[in-house]
Design a protein around this motif. Structure first.
Motif, PDB file in Angstrom:
ATOM      1  N   LEU A  17       0.851  -1.187   0.000  1.00 55.07           N
ATOM      2  CA  LEU A  17       0.000   0.000   0.000  1.00 55.07           C
ATOM      3  C   LEU A  17       0.885   1.236   0.000  1.00 55.07           C
ATOM      4  N   VAL A  19       0.734   5.240   0.255  1.00 59.33           N
ATOM      5  CA  VAL A  19      -0.122   6.367   0.628  1.00 59.33           C
ATOM      6  C   VAL A  19       0.663   7.645   0.367  1.00 59.33           C
ATOM      7  N   VAL A  49      -7.033   5.349   4.650  1.00 56.68           N
ATOM      8  CA  VAL A  49      -6.082   4.264   4.925  1.00 56.68           C
ATOM      9  C   VAL A  49      -6.653   3.183   5.837  1.00 56.68           C
ATOM     10  N   LEU A  53      -7.346  -0.793   5.049  1.00 55.50           N
ATOM     11  CA  LEU A  53      -6.638  -1.869   5.753  1.00 55.50           C
ATOM     12  C   LEU A  53      -7.600  -2.844   6.429  1.00 55.50           C
ATOM     13  N   PRO A  58      -2.094  -6.013   3.154  1.00 53.78           N
ATOM     14  CA  PRO A  58      -0.848  -5.797   2.415  1.00 53.78           C
ATOM     15  C   PRO A  58       0.349  -6.357   3.171  1.00 53.78           C
ATOM     16  N   VAL A  61       3.329  -1.156   4.157  1.00 51.21           N
ATOM     17  CA  VAL A  61       2.748   0.149   3.848  1.00 51.21           C
ATOM     18  C   VAL A  61       3.869   1.171   3.681  1.00 51.21           C
ATOM     19  N   LEU A  63       4.182   5.021   3.657  1.00 51.78           N
ATOM     20  CA  LEU A  63       3.270   6.027   4.197  1.00 51.78           C
ATOM     21  C   LEU A  63       3.926   7.402   4.203  1.00 51.78           C
ATOM     22  N   ILE A  79      -1.812   2.308  13.056  1.00 52.84           N
ATOM     23  CA  ILE A  79      -1.476   1.011  12.457  1.00 52.84           C
ATOM     24  C   ILE A  79      -0.725   0.143  13.456  1.00 52.84           C
ATOM     25  N   VAL A  88       5.794  -0.773   8.279  1.00 52.83           N
ATOM     26  CA  VAL A  88       5.507   0.577   7.795  1.00 52.83           C
ATOM     27  C   VAL A  88       6.825   1.281   7.485  1.00 52.83           C
TER      28      VAL A  88
END
Length: 239
Positions: A17, A19, A49, A53, A58, A61, A63, A79, A88
């Motif tokens: 993902l 973002v 987001v 999720l 995924p 991420v 981000l 998250i 992340v």
């Protein structure tokens, strides 16, 4: 693309993902990751987001820090609370935020600073995924004797609230986020007092003493904050 840019196989079309609200940057990352056999999905608004999720799983991420709606720091924290094993990587143009991104407040797995090379994005994604897979294959950790509730600034031993002050809570959180790491008194002071006030090392010792007393009252059989003579303190539960 030169011969040195030949894509290497990514983890079996792993879903990522991205973002990012800058279309050119988002598309650049997506195209390069696709060429390395990843399957990226793009979102450009922070508010989208968490709902996304809830419906998807995924592998990682990417981000951005500055987003419309919910910002990247808040999203990273959310998250971490809801999907603690989801890797992340934060993307930021604000180098001064790096310590917060990787550290005690948000706990990102890695960061990428703008402007970046697409190769760097792929390399960091692969490295974080490797670490994530290794962690998943590790034995399940023993339940922590103390659990922190950041929203309520509570430290719970079982169902018992330890009744920590704000400084005691911050002090415990600093050490719990790096089990086994020895923190000097100066390092702990830096995390306890962000306004750069001048305090003595004895102040840290006093807070540690009170913190230990509260933990011992709830967990009389365990010593989870340990002194390292001449160096400082560390969080290390028994077992």
């Amino acid at each position: 693309m030169s011969s040195t840019d030949t894509p290497t196989a990514g983890p079996a079309n792993a879903t990522l993902l991205i973002v990012e609200d800058e279309p050119k940057i988002a598309r650049l990352m997506a195209d390069y990751l696709e060429s390395h056999h990843f399957a990226p999905t793009l979102l450009d608004h922070g508010d989208a987001v968490l709902p996304w999720l809830e419906e998807h799983a995924p592998a990682l991420v990417l981000l951005d820090l500055m987003l419309p709606g919910r910002d990247g720091l808040t999203l990273c924290r959310d998250i971490r609370q809801r999907w603690p094993r989801l890797p992340v990587i934060m993307v930021t143009a604000k180098v001064e935020e790096v310590d917060r991104l990787l550290g005690l407040e948000m706990g990102a797995d890695d960061y990428i600073c703008k402007p970046f090379s697409p190769r760097e994005v792929v390399a960091r994604v692969k490295a974080v995924l490797r670490r994530s897979q290794a962690a998943l294959q590790a034995p399940e950790p023993v339940a922590a004797p103390v659990v922190l509730n950041d929203d309520g600034w509570q430290a719970l031993a079982g169902d018992r609230d330890l009744g920590l002050t704000a400084v005691e809570f911050q002090l415990l959180r600093v050490m719990m986020n790096a089990p086994g790491r020895i923190f000097s008194r100066e390092q702990l002071m830096d995390h306890m007092y962000r306004d750069n006030r001048i305090v003595s090392e004895r102040t840290v010792d006093s807070h540690i003493k009170k913190l230990r007393k509260k933990i011992t009252e709830a967990l009389p059989e365990q010593e989870i904050i340990r002194s390292v003579y001449g160096v400082g303190y560390k969080y290390q539960p028994e077992g």
